[in-house]
Every structure is written in C-alpha cells, then in structure tokens.
Design a protein around this motif. Structure first.
Motif, PDB file in Angstrom:
ATOM      1  N   ALA A  25       1.033  -1.084  -0.105  1.00 32.81           N
ATOM      2  CA  ALA A  25      -0.032  -0.058  -0.032  1.00 32.81           C
ATOM      3  C   ALA A  25       1.022   1.296   0.084  1.00 32.81           C
ATOM      4  O   ALA A  25       2.145   1.153   0.289  1.00 32.81           O
ATOM      5  N   GLY A  26       0.208   2.200  -0.504  1.00 27.33           N
ATOM      6  CA  GLY A  26       1.023   3.603  -0.388  1.00 27.33           C
ATOM      7  C   GLY A  26       0.269   4.855  -0.681  1.00 27.33           C
ATOM      8  O   GLY A  26      -1.067   4.692  -0.757  1.00 27.33           O
ATOM      9  N   TYR A  27       0.816   5.808  -1.174  1.00 27.52           N
ATOM     10  CA  TYR A  27       0.328   7.099  -1.374  1.00 27.52           C
ATOM     11  C   TYR A  27       0.888   7.776  -2.637  1.00 27.52           C
ATOM     12  O   TYR A  27       2.139   7.849  -2.866  1.00 27.52           O
ATOM     13  N   GLY A  28       0.202   7.733  -3.816  1.00 28.39           N
ATOM     14  CA  GLY A  28       0.599   8.284  -5.224  1.00 28.39           C
ATOM     15  C   GLY A  28       1.807   7.135  -5.465  1.00 28.39           C
ATOM     16  O   GLY A  28       1.500   6.117  -5.651  1.00 28.39           O
ATOM     17  N   ALA A  29       3.036   7.857  -5.611  1.00 26.26           N
ATOM     18  CA  ALA A  29       3.931   6.941  -6.279  1.00 26.26           C
ATOM     19  C   ALA A  29       4.720   6.291  -4.947  1.00 26.26           C
ATOM     20  O   ALA A  29       5.718   5.526  -5.319  1.00 26.26           O
ATOM     21  N   VAL A  30       4.399   6.643  -3.826  1.00 26.99           N
ATOM     22  CA  VAL A  30       5.204   6.325  -2.543  1.00 26.99           C
ATOM     23  C   VAL A  30       4.763   5.107  -2.111  1.00 26.99           C
ATOM     24  O   VAL A  30       3.684   4.885  -1.628  1.00 26.99           O
ATOM     25  N   LYS A  31       5.498   4.070  -2.184  1.00 26.36           N
ATOM     26  CA  LYS A  31       5.112   2.789  -1.213  1.00 26.36           C
ATOM     27  C   LYS A  31       5.329   2.839   0.120  1.00 26.36           C
ATOM     28  O   LYS A  31       6.477   2.923   0.621  1.00 26.36           O
ATOM     29  N   GLY A  50       7.537  -0.110  15.727  1.00 26.58           N
ATOM     30  CA  GLY A  50       8.342   0.481  14.721  1.00 26.58           C
ATOM     31  C   GLY A  50       8.510   2.105  14.886  1.00 26.58           C
ATOM     32  O   GLY A  50       7.736   2.484  15.698  1.00 26.58           O
ATOM     33  N   THR A  51       9.502   2.718  14.540  1.00 25.34           N
ATOM     34  CA  THR A  51       9.736   3.976  14.818  1.00 25.34           C
ATOM     35  C   THR A  51       8.990   4.887  13.642  1.00 25.34           C
ATOM     36  O   THR A  51       8.258   4.227  12.776  1.00 25.34           O
ATOM     37  N   ASN A  52       8.805   6.213  13.886  1.00 27.66           N
ATOM     38  CA  ASN A  52       7.845   6.902  13.108  1.00 27.66           C
ATOM     39  C   ASN A  52       8.343   6.805  11.490  1.00 27.66           C
ATOM     40  O   ASN A  52       9.654   6.781  11.179  1.00 27.66           O
ATOM     41  N   GLY A  53       7.288   6.708  10.743  1.00 25.36           N
ATOM     42  CA  GLY A  53       7.594   6.811   9.278  1.00 25.36           C
ATOM     43  C   GLY A  53       7.835   5.267   8.840  1.00 25.36           C
ATOM     44  O   GLY A  53       8.284   5.607   7.362  1.00 25.36           O
ATOM     45  N   ASN A  54       7.571   4.377   9.287  1.00 21.61           N
ATOM     46  CA  ASN A  54       7.734   2.918   8.926  1.00 21.61           C
ATOM     47  C   ASN A  54       6.554   2.145   8.373  1.00 21.61           C
ATOM     48  O   ASN A  54       6.685   1.142   8.191  1.00 21.61           O
ATOM     49  N   GLY A  55       5.307   2.976   8.372  1.00 19.54           N
ATOM     50  CA  GLY A  55       4.246   2.284   8.015  1.00 19.54           C
ATOM     51  C   GLY A  55       3.241   1.703   8.900  1.00 19.54           C
ATOM     52  O   GLY A  55       2.107   1.095   8.748  1.00 19.54           O
ATOM     53  N   LYS A  56       3.279   1.803  10.231  1.00 19.94           N
ATOM     54  CA  LYS A  56       2.423   1.474  11.359  1.00 19.94           C
ATOM     55  C   LYS A  56       1.091   1.957  10.984  1.00 19.94           C
ATOM     56  O   LYS A  56       0.034   1.425  10.851  1.00 19.94           O
ATOM     57  N   SER A  57       1.017   3.395  10.953  1.00 17.89           N
ATOM     58  CA  SER A  57      -0.156   4.052  10.835  1.00 17.89           C
ATOM     59  C   SER A  57      -0.700   3.707   9.546  1.00 17.89           C
ATOM     60  O   SER A  57      -2.182   3.602   9.287  1.00 17.89           O
ATOM     61  N   THR A  58      -0.150   3.374   8.226  1.00 16.13           N
ATOM     62  CA  THR A  58      -0.721   3.109   7.065  1.00 16.13           C
ATOM     63  C   THR A  58      -1.397   1.898   7.062  1.00 16.13           C
ATOM     64  O   THR A  58      -2.433   1.635   6.661  1.00 16.13           O
ATOM     65  N   LEU A  59      -0.618   0.694   7.889  1.00 19.44           N
ATOM     66  CA  LEU A  59      -1.385  -0.436   7.916  1.00 19.44           C
ATOM     67  C   LEU A  59      -2.845  -0.185   8.708  1.00 19.44           C
ATOM     68  O   LEU A  59      -3.743  -1.003   8.410  1.00 19.44           O
ATOM     69  N   MET A  60      -2.575   0.365   9.658  1.00 17.82           N
ATOM     70  CA  MET A  60      -4.072   0.632  10.488  1.00 17.82           C
ATOM     71  C   MET A  60      -4.952   1.020   9.670  1.00 17.82           C
ATOM     72  O   MET A  60      -6.316   0.779   9.759  1.00 17.82           O
ATOM     73  N   LYS A  61      -4.830   2.004   8.715  1.00 15.84           N
ATOM     74  CA  LYS A  61      -5.593   2.775   7.868  1.00 15.84           C
ATOM     75  C   LYS A  61      -6.233   1.748   6.961  1.00 15.84           C
ATOM     76  O   LYS A  61      -7.445   1.951   6.190  1.00 15.84           O
ATOM     77  N   CYS A  62      -5.318   0.858   6.334  1.00 14.17           N
ATOM     78  CA  CYS A  62      -5.553  -0.260   5.246  1.00 14.17           C
ATOM     79  C   CYS A  62      -6.863  -1.001   6.116  1.00 14.17           C
ATOM     80  O   CYS A  62      -7.649  -1.307   5.486  1.00 14.17           O
ATOM     81  N   THR A  64      -8.832  -0.379   8.438  1.00 16.22           N
ATOM     82  CA  THR A  64     -10.171   0.097   8.717  1.00 16.22           C
ATOM     83  C   THR A  64     -10.582   0.727   7.467  1.00 16.22           C
ATOM     84  O   THR A  64     -11.719   1.361   7.365  1.00 16.22           O
ATOM     85  N   GLY A  65     -10.139   0.684   6.202  1.00 15.33           N
ATOM     86  CA  GLY A  65     -10.804   0.869   5.002  1.00 15.33           C
ATOM     87  C   GLY A  65     -10.365   2.296   4.630  1.00 15.33           C
ATOM     88  O   GLY A  65     -10.958   2.891   3.696  1.00 15.33           O
ATOM     89  N   LEU A  66      -9.593   3.168   5.280  1.00 14.05           N
ATOM     90  CA  LEU A  66      -9.207   4.631   5.150  1.00 14.05           C
ATOM     91  C   LEU A  66      -8.070   4.488   3.890  1.00 14.05           C
ATOM     92  O   LEU A  66      -8.149   5.677   3.226  1.00 14.05           O
ATOM     93  N   VAL A  67      -7.447   3.460   3.889  1.00 11.52           N
ATOM     94  CA  VAL A  67      -6.381   3.356   2.761  1.00 11.52           C
ATOM     95  C   VAL A  67      -6.622   2.249   1.908  1.00 11.52           C
ATOM     96  O   VAL A  67      -6.776   1.087   2.666  1.00 11.52           O
ATOM     97  N   ARG A  68      -6.510   2.118   0.611  1.00 11.10           N
ATOM     98  CA  ARG A  68      -6.817   0.937   0.010  1.00 11.10           C
ATOM     99  C   ARG A  68      -5.573   0.520  -0.425  1.00 11.10           C
ATOM    100  O   ARG A  68      -4.946   1.040  -1.115  1.00 11.10           O
ATOM    101  N   PRO A  69      -5.373  -1.082   0.044  1.00 10.38           N
ATOM    102  CA  PRO A  69      -4.088  -1.587  -0.436  1.00 10.38           C
ATOM    103  C   PRO A  69      -4.020  -1.634  -2.034  1.00 10.38           C
ATOM    104  O   PRO A  69      -5.028  -1.912  -2.718  1.00 10.38           O
ATOM    105  N   TRP A  70      -2.878  -1.703  -2.548  1.00 12.44           N
ATOM    106  CA  TRP A  70      -2.531  -2.055  -3.690  1.00 12.44           C
ATOM    107  C   TRP A  70      -2.657  -3.451  -4.129  1.00 12.44           C
ATOM    108  O   TRP A  70      -3.186  -3.689  -5.271  1.00 12.44           O
TER     109      TRP A  70
END
Length: 257
Positions: A25-31, A50-62, A64-70
């Motif tokens: 998953a990612g945002y635009g061209a950023v995985k 994980g430390t900040n910026g390593n994808g923890k929040s992105t996984l949580m958002k996936c 909950t349906g807030l970010v759609r995985p690729w």
C-alpha cells in the motif's frame, strides 16, 4: 488484577481472527507497505512495533478501509465467517465491530466528554448497549465521569487519550486497533496508559492490535509482536524472543547488531 471482577464488554467469539497477507500500500507513487503479512488471533494483544515513518499508521488505515491497498489480502473472521476487508467500505468495516483509537486521538474538541462518547456508539450493534458501555467506560476511567460535561479540547493529553479509548469501547468492539497511544504523553502517563490497555484486553476479552514505538512499554502487555522497518515486517516473534533479537537491540535497546 487487583480487586477487578472479570467483565465482558464484547464476548470473545469463536473463530475471530485477522489475517493480512503480502499487503502492499502507499500514497501516489510512494510505497509505504511492502509485502506485509501478520495475524491476530482471538483474545490476543499484538504489538506492531516501529519508529515513526515505517508504515504502522498506514497499516492501521488499510485495516479500517481508510487506505486502499495496492495488492495483497486482509481477512477478518468473525463467528467462523470470513470477511474480505479489501472489498468493504470503512463504514462496513466499522459495522463488523472494528474500532480504532487513532494517533493524535482525533476527538471533537468543542463537544463535551459525554457527547464524544455518544459518537462512539453510533454503530447499530452498540446502540442497545449504550448504558452498559457507558457505565464500563466510567468505571474504567473515573475521571471521564467527573468531567462528563467538560469540553474535550480543554482536557489534558492523558485525559484525552482516556476519552479516545473509551469512545472506541462505546462501539462494543470485537477488534480494537490502537495507534500510537504513547504520543504526547509523559513517561509516567505512558506507563499508566499502556497498563490500562492491557487491563482492558484482559478484563473485557478484547482482541487488540496496537501500533507503538515505545518497545519497552508495549511488550509489557503484548502476547506477540511484529517489527516493521521501511514498510516491511522484519521480525515476528513472541515477547521473550523479541527481547533478545539483534534488530530490537539495535533499534530500541541501544545495543549493536
């Protein structure tokens, strides 16, 4: 637990489980996530470290349906029925009983404590249990009852975090996601908040996935843990194995690998 009766907010259902497989998953061209695979079983508290910026929040958002995985799979099993989360809306995922305590708390600052709690009870399955869940929330966090009519935005950071957790509990969750509960809190409050999350998991029979960067605090209550680095799961292990892992020593314990 000291003087605490075992209470059940949401019964631990047979066949409950979250399974994530090869998720990108990612945002635009950023995985942001690269082939993430993990699972959470009924009644477990699992730490995503994980430390900040390593994808923890992105996984949580996936989840909950807030970010759609690729690509990849996310399956939530409830009462032995599998639900493909990649095909469900955020609203439908909430209706299944997935509740999230977001990073930064995301309260409504101009609403009172009581009004914020009521917003947590909007899902249909929780409406019949509003009074019971409200009583449990106030028993768990007595300060919220004392400040029921106070505007959420005027509370301290620790009190706001209590309110954010209590709001999630008002939805009668079956899977509770907690994203960075230690952010913005003093070391003492971090210790108290993590302990309270562990208490909630045990006393209410909750299944919990907690994203946290404070390793030493998180493993106090976790059954297992995953370490995510640059969007990839690099370690998946039980607590004792995590403590002795070279990556853990390098990233969290000041050692060398």
């Amino acid at each position: 637990m000291r003087g605490c009766r075992r209470r059940i907010l949401a019964p631990k259902p047979a066949g409950l489980g979250l399974s994530i497989t090869a998720l990108d998953a990612g945002y635009g061209a950023v995985k942001a996530l690269r082939g993430v695979t993990l699972h959470v079983e009924a009644g477990e508290t699992v730490a995503l470290l994980g430390t900040n910026g390593n994808g923890k929040s992105t996984l949580m958002k996936c989840i909950t349906g807030l970010v759609r995985p690729w690509r990849g799979g996310m399956t939530l099993t409830l009462d032995d029925r599998a639900h493909d989360l990649t095909k469900l809306s955020a609203e439908a995922i909430v209706d299944l009983g997935v509740a999230m305590v977001p990073e930064g708390r995301r309260l409504f600052p101009r609403l009172t404590v009581h009004e914020n709690l009521m917003l947590g009870a909007f899902r249909k399955a929780a409406r019949r249990d509003i009074e019971r869940n409200l009583a449990h929330a106030f028993e768990t966090f007595p300060v919220l009852k004392e400040r029921s009519n106070q505007l959420a935005g005027t509370m301290s950071g620790g009190q706001q975090q209590m309110l954010a957790i209590a709001r999630a509990l008002m939805s009668s969750p079956r899977l509770l996601l907690i994203d960075e509960p230690s952010v913005g809190l003093s070391p003492l409050l971090v210790s108290q908040m993590i302990a309270k999350i562990g208490e909630l998991s045990r006393s209410f029979g909750l299944t919990v996935l907690m994203a946290e960067q404070n390793f030493n605090q998180a493993i106090r209550i976790a059954d297992r843990g995953y370490i995510i680095v640059h969007g990839e799961i690099v370690v998946a292990a039980g607590v004792e194995e995590l403590k002795g892992n070279d990556i853990v020593k390098r990233l969290y314990l000041g050692g060398t690998a």
